[in-house]
Design a protein around this motif. Structure first.
Motif, PDB file in Angstrom:
ATOM      1  N   ASN A  69       0.834  -1.203   0.000  1.00 18.22           N
ATOM      2  CA  ASN A  69       0.000   0.000   0.000  1.00 18.22           C
ATOM      3  C   ASN A  69       0.867   1.250   0.000  1.00 18.22           C
ATOM      4  O   ASN A  69       1.152   1.833   1.055  1.00 18.22           O
ATOM      5  CB  ASN A  69      -0.942  -0.003   1.208  1.00 18.22           C
ATOM      6  CG  ASN A  69      -2.044   1.037   1.069  1.00 18.22           C
ATOM      7  OD1 ASN A  69      -1.958   1.962   0.278  1.00 18.22           O
ATOM      8  ND2 ASN A  69      -3.102   0.886   1.857  1.00 18.22           N
ATOM      9  N   ASN A 121      -0.936   2.029  -4.904  1.00 20.68           N
ATOM     10  CA  ASN A 121      -2.361   1.956  -4.616  1.00 20.68           C
ATOM     11  C   ASN A 121      -3.093   3.192  -5.143  1.00 20.68           C
ATOM     12  O   ASN A 121      -2.782   4.318  -4.767  1.00 20.68           O
ATOM     13  CB  ASN A 121      -2.573   1.834  -3.099  1.00 20.68           C
ATOM     14  CG  ASN A 121      -4.026   1.701  -2.735  1.00 20.68           C
ATOM     15  OD1 ASN A 121      -4.832   1.203  -3.520  1.00 20.68           O
ATOM     16  ND2 ASN A 121      -4.391   2.147  -1.546  1.00 20.68           N
ATOM     17  N   GLU A 168      -6.764   4.809  -5.058  1.00 16.94           N
ATOM     18  CA  GLU A 168      -7.997   4.703  -4.277  1.00 16.94           C
ATOM     19  C   GLU A 168      -9.113   5.504  -4.936  1.00 16.94           C
ATOM     20  O   GLU A 168      -8.926   6.674  -5.287  1.00 16.94           O
ATOM     21  CB  GLU A 168      -7.767   5.201  -2.851  1.00 16.94           C
ATOM     22  CG  GLU A 168      -8.965   5.018  -1.937  1.00 16.94           C
ATOM     23  CD  GLU A 168      -8.670   5.391  -0.503  1.00 16.94           C
ATOM     24  OE1 GLU A 168      -9.244   6.377  -0.010  1.00 16.94           O
ATOM     25  OE2 GLU A 168      -7.834   4.691   0.121  1.00 16.94           O
ATOM     26  N   ARG A 211      -2.342  -1.598  -7.708  1.00 17.87           N
ATOM     27  CA  ARG A 211      -3.451  -1.980  -6.822  1.00 17.87           C
ATOM     28  C   ARG A 211      -4.565  -0.942  -6.907  1.00 17.87           C
ATOM     29  O   ARG A 211      -4.309   0.259  -6.985  1.00 17.87           O
ATOM     30  CB  ARG A 211      -2.944  -2.096  -5.386  1.00 17.87           C
ATOM     31  CG  ARG A 211      -4.063  -2.139  -4.336  1.00 17.87           C
ATOM     32  CD  ARG A 211      -3.524  -2.261  -2.933  1.00 17.87           C
ATOM     33  NE  ARG A 211      -4.530  -1.924  -1.927  1.00 17.87           N
ATOM     34  CZ  ARG A 211      -4.370  -2.022  -0.619  1.00 17.87           C
ATOM     35  NH1 ARG A 211      -3.220  -2.476  -0.132  1.00 17.87           N
ATOM     36  NH2 ARG A 211      -5.333  -1.671   0.217  1.00 17.87           N
ATOM     37  N   THR A 228      -8.013   0.272  -4.785  1.00 14.62           N
ATOM     38  CA  THR A 228      -8.831   0.177  -3.583  1.00 14.62           C
ATOM     39  C   THR A 228     -10.113   0.959  -3.800  1.00 14.62           C
ATOM     40  O   THR A 228     -10.075   2.168  -4.045  1.00 14.62           O
ATOM     41  CB  THR A 228      -8.086   0.740  -2.355  1.00 14.62           C
ATOM     42  OG1 THR A 228      -6.880  -0.003  -2.145  1.00 14.62           O
ATOM     43  CG2 THR A 228      -8.956   0.637  -1.108  1.00 14.62           C
TER      44      THR A 228
END
Length: 287
Positions: free
Chosen positions: A6, A43, A45, A73, A75
């Protein structure tokens, strides 16, 4: 092998990171490599439903001389149970990311995340008071499905109140999971918020984990997340895996049909047998 899954890289403006964002990301990644980490996840988001035709803004860095595995990633902060978030591999926007995480904001969404959502990580905001109680029966569904829960220590470094909430919430999560399926990440916004892996192991013992499990939260558990993500992307409901034809070796071309495991075509053996029979017939004396 230590992981930090993260590292926030959400663009400050627009759909692509600015030069300042990329510079700050590079500082954090280089420090992680210096601290002994071997893998990192950038990450992005998004709050609410993902926009249509979403393009993955994450660009993996060129790091000459640094052996660091890099993942992208996503989120999703989900806040409405009635919305269809498209959390499946048929969604090309979702499939463009290596790892998929979800941050449920209420109990119904938390139950859905544990029981039905096709994700790799459930990330709760442990720096604030949780709006619901963590139950062993609900959490156990996620554990059975191979989904991992994330603890992020970055907020605890930034604020004293967040630190108290993190310790309390983390102890509740460790109690209901019995230490299973937990990963620890940084969620560091700046390089100065990062800590070495063995400092985090000591922090994990403060939360109630034994030293071996705390180390697994940075290593083997994170590797299991990466493997779970790869399985989710490359298989259909974990039953059938799809691979491109170009990936087949020459000795495996028989799988395409018309051949045998030995590399010969199906008719080759028949031809060989018929030729042998014909030769035997020719060699027989005429009566």
């Amino acid at each position: 092998m230590f992981y930090d899954l993260n590292i926030p890289v959400t663009p400050s403006s627009g759909s692509t990171p600015s030069a300042l964002d990329q510079l700050e990301t590079r500082k954090r990644v280089e420090l992680l490599a210096h601290l002994g980490y071997q893998a990192v996840a950038y990450n992005n988001e998004i709050t609410g439903k993902m926009p249509q035709n979403h393009v993955n803004p994450i660009t993996k860095l060129a790091l000459p001389g640094i052996n660091l595995k890099q993942y992208s990633r996503l989120t999703l902060v989900v806040d409405d149970i009635s919305q269809n978030y498209g959390l499946n591999t048929n969604n090309p926007s979702i499939a463009s990311y290596d790892i998929l995480a979800v941050n449920p904001t209420n109990e119904k969404l938390f139950q859905a995340a544990c029981g039905t959502f096709e994700v790799d990580i459930i990330s709760l905001d442990m720096s604030a008071r949780l709006p619901f109680y963590l139950k062993h029966s609900t959490v156990g569904l996620a554990v059975e499905r191979g989904i991992y829960f994330e603890l992020c220590y970055g907020a605890a470094i930034r604020d004293a109140t967040a630190r108290r909430n993190l310790i309390s919430n983390a102890q509740s999560l460790i109690r209901v999971t019995r230490g299973k399926n937990i990963i620890i990440s940084s969620q560091a916004m700046r390089a100065m918020e990062l800590r070495g892996p063995y400092d985090i192991v000591n922090f994990g013992t403060l939360l109630g984990l034994n030293q071996a499990v705390a180390k697994d939260c940075l290593s083997s558990h994170c590797r299991a997340v990466a493997m779970h993500a790869e399985t989710r992307r490359n298989t259909n409901r974990a039953v059938m895996s799809v691979a491109p034809v170009a990936s087949l070796a020459e000795t495996e071309q028989w799988k395409l049909g018309g051949g045998t495991p030995g590399g010969k075509r199906k008719n080759d053996n028949k031809g060989t047998a018929s030729n042998k029979k014909a030769k035997e017939h020719q060699s027989e004396p005429v009566k």
